[in-house]
Design an enzyme around this catalytic site. Structure first.
Site, short mmCIF file in Angstrom:
data_model
loop_
_atom_site.label_atom_id
_atom_site.label_comp_id
_atom_site.label_asym_id
_atom_site.label_seq_id
_atom_site.Cartn_x
_atom_site.Cartn_y
_atom_site.Cartn_z
N ASP A 40 0.82 -1.21 0.00
CA ASP A 40 0.00 0.00 0.00
C ASP A 40 0.86 1.27 0.00
OD1 ASP A 40 1.04 -0.27 2.51
OD2 ASP A 40 -0.84 0.11 3.58
N HIS A 246 27.13 4.33 -16.30
CA HIS A 246 25.92 4.53 -15.52
C HIS A 246 25.97 3.77 -14.19
CE1 HIS A 246 23.51 5.72 -19.38
NE2 HIS A 246 24.28 6.69 -18.93
N ASP A 263 28.85 11.96 -10.33
CA ASP A 263 27.90 12.59 -11.26
C ASP A 263 26.61 12.75 -10.48
OD1 ASP A 263 26.06 13.23 -13.26
OD2 ASP A 263 26.98 11.93 -14.75
N ASP A 274 23.03 19.04 -13.17
CA ASP A 274 23.71 17.80 -13.60
C ASP A 274 25.20 18.11 -13.70
OD1 ASP A 274 24.47 15.40 -14.66
OD2 ASP A 274 23.35 15.58 -16.53
N HIS A 357 30.70 8.28 -25.46
CA HIS A 357 29.41 8.98 -25.33
C HIS A 357 29.49 10.38 -25.91
CE1 HIS A 357 30.85 11.44 -21.92
NE2 HIS A 357 31.36 10.33 -21.40
N HIS A 361 23.97 17.31 -23.36
CA HIS A 361 22.54 17.17 -23.64
C HIS A 361 21.83 18.42 -23.14
CE1 HIS A 361 22.11 16.22 -19.34
NE2 HIS A 361 23.12 15.37 -19.51
N HIS A 368 17.75 15.06 -18.96
CA HIS A 368 17.92 15.05 -20.41
C HIS A 368 16.68 15.73 -20.96
CE1 HIS A 368 21.34 12.03 -20.90
NE2 HIS A 368 21.19 12.22 -19.60
N GLU A 395 30.20 17.74 -21.16
CA GLU A 395 30.72 16.68 -20.30
C GLU A 395 31.61 15.66 -21.02
OE1 GLU A 395 27.71 13.70 -19.17
OE2 GLU A 395 26.21 15.10 -19.94
N TYR A 399 37.77 6.93 -20.31
CA TYR A 399 37.55 5.73 -19.50
C TYR A 399 38.49 4.65 -20.02
CZ TYR A 399 33.46 8.68 -19.23
OH TYR A 399 32.63 9.77 -19.11
N ARG A 416 35.40 12.14 -15.83
CA ARG A 416 34.45 12.97 -16.57
C ARG A 416 34.35 14.31 -15.86
NH1 ARG A 416 30.77 9.54 -16.96
NH2 ARG A 416 29.30 10.09 -15.31
N GLU A 418 31.85 17.64 -16.00
CA GLU A 418 30.57 18.08 -16.58
C GLU A 418 30.10 19.37 -15.91
OE1 GLU A 418 26.05 16.29 -17.27
OE2 GLU A 418 27.36 15.42 -15.73
#
Length: 448
Positions: A40, A246, A263, A274, A357, A361, A368, A395, A399, A416, A418
């Site tokens: 619930d 991620h 991040d 971000d 990547h 964005h 995003h 960003e 890696y 990274r 960003e």
């Protein structure tokens, strides 16, 4: 549509949308549903971004209906929402109710949500077109079908149903892409809070801490400064975990010599920050770590130089990629025997072994955020030019996983950097400047 409330950004956006619609057409936009978590218990509720953009209203079980002006009939903004219910408010908290919401948020009319079906059959009657999120929600598609059937049952009385349906979200995407003054101010505050949180995590870091302990420092700073939530699940990745783009398990223990990639950004009044920063958990970059860090920072500086009105969105990524590819050659990550230049490496996509990547964005109500990256109205759909009011992240990263031919000194390093950036009339503004970024500044901040 009422003129007095148009001093609010929400009413002004509703007026703009109505002006862009076909005269007499009807737009329907529900908010997000509540979602059960288990038994619930529901997940913490978060309203739909499109709905909030036009209303500022955050209660569930709500629908916005706009009717565009037609002849002498003015445009209308109508809200359907939950009724006042003192018993439920004891358990769940305050409800505006239709009349309270109408007065507080500047709607022309408001109804209880239970009246939606009956009122939609009336509002859609003889409307030339309907605007809604086509194919976005099976539930909404079914509701639209039922409303149109109800209108068509009145055909013998000369009533007609809308003959055309338009995708409402496509129109709103273009509106949301350009941030007004109120949005810019909120995003600056969100980015500032988030940047201070990153600095707090750096100052708290010590070898042996767990990733989740650093996450707790971030969340504390977010909430302490009034942010309602994290804008997304934070990434706190130490050592080799930073090479997982991620990663969000955030459970590993840091080791002396690790870099930590964080991040994370807060959500403040529905707008997201971000930010990514990477720092040594012991407060000192090793020589290989610093070499890669300075390369990523140089790539970000090149990308930021491309953020100005008139430049293409794709210029940002291209600028970062050129710097990164050259650095990969200079540091021996890519073979000079195989690739004679950065351009050769990019043409063969060799750089994607270490940088796979994009460089950013759109940013706004969603992390995003809405908006096309290409000019869909131009021949060939080229990358769209940047314009003042657009907000985006920049960003670049690198890696390095163990692989044959890759110098071992760089293995398991993920970096990274960003920032949140607003395009201005003469260039850009970095909204997230409160987060330390230069390697020397980070080491100075972390010094015991």
């Amino acid at each position: 549509m009422n003129t007095a409330p148009c001093s609010t950004p929400f009413a002004a956006r509703r007026a703009r949308l109505c002006a862009a619609m076909q005269p007499g057409a009807v737009a329907i936009l529900p908010t997000a549903p509540e979602v059960q978590r288990n038994s619930d218990t529901d997940y913490l509720y978060r309203h739909d971004s499109y709905f909030y953009y036009l209303t500022g209203f955050t209660e569930p079980d709500s629908v916005l209906v706009l009717v565009a002006a037609h002849g002498a009939r003015p445009a209308q903004a109508i809200l359907f929402c939950r009724q006042k219910n003192m018993e439920r408010e004891i358990w769940e908290g305050f409800r505006h109710g239709p009349e309270g919401a109408r007065a507080a948020f500047g709607f022309d009319t408001a109804f209880a949500i239970e009246e939606l079906d009956a009122e939609m059959a009336r509002l859609l009657a003889d409307a030339p077109a309907a605007y809604y999120a086509l194919g976005h929600s099976a539930a909404l598609d079914m509701q639209m079908k039922n409303w149109l059937l109800a209108v068509r049952r009145q055909a013998r009385a000369g009533v007609t149903a809308p003959a055309v349906a338009h995708d409402l979200l496509a129109m709103l995407d273009e509106m949301r892409l350009f941030k007004d003054d109120a949005e810019q101010a909120t995003m600056l505050r969100a980015a500032t809070i988030s940047g201070v949180a990153h600095a707090r995590a750096m100052m708290a870091a010590r070898p042996g801490m767990f990733e989740y302990e650093l996450e707790a420092e971030l969340l504390h700073e977010f909430r302490r400064n009034g942010a309602q939530y994290p804008a997304y699940t934070p990434i706190v990745a130490a050592g080799a975990n930073a090479c997982v783009l991620h990663y969000n398990v955030n459970s590993a223990q840091t080791r002396d010599g690790d870099l930590v990639l964080i991040d994370a950004g807060c959500e403040l009044d529905s707008y997201a920050a971000d930010i990514t920063r990477t720092f040594p958990v012991n407060g000192r970059f090793s020589a290989p770590q610093r070499a890669l860090y300075e390369l990523v920072l140089a790539a970000q500086n090149a990308a930021l130089a491309a953020v100005r009105p008139g430049r293409k969105y794709s210029d940002i990524h291209d600028a970062a990629t050129r710097v990164l590819a050259q650095g990969m050659l200079d540091l021996g990550l890519l073979s000079r025997d195989k690739f004679g230049s950065a351009e050769d490496a990019i043409a063969e996509r060799a750089h994607q072994q270490f940088y796979m990547h994009g460089t950013g964005h759109w940013l706004g109500l969603d992390v995003h955020d809405a908006g096309a990256y290409r000019d869909v109205h131009a021949e060939g759909k080229p990358s769209r030019p940047l314009q003042p009011g657009m907000a985006l992240t920049v960003e670049p990263g690198i890696y390095v996983r163990p692989a044959e031919g890759v110098p071992e000194q760089y293995w398991h390093i993920g970096i990274r950097i960003e920032d949140d950036v607003l395009v201005t009339q003469d260039g850009h503004t970095i909204l997230s400047a409160s987060a330390p970024k230069l390697a020397d500044d980070i080491e100075q901040l972390m010094r015991p």
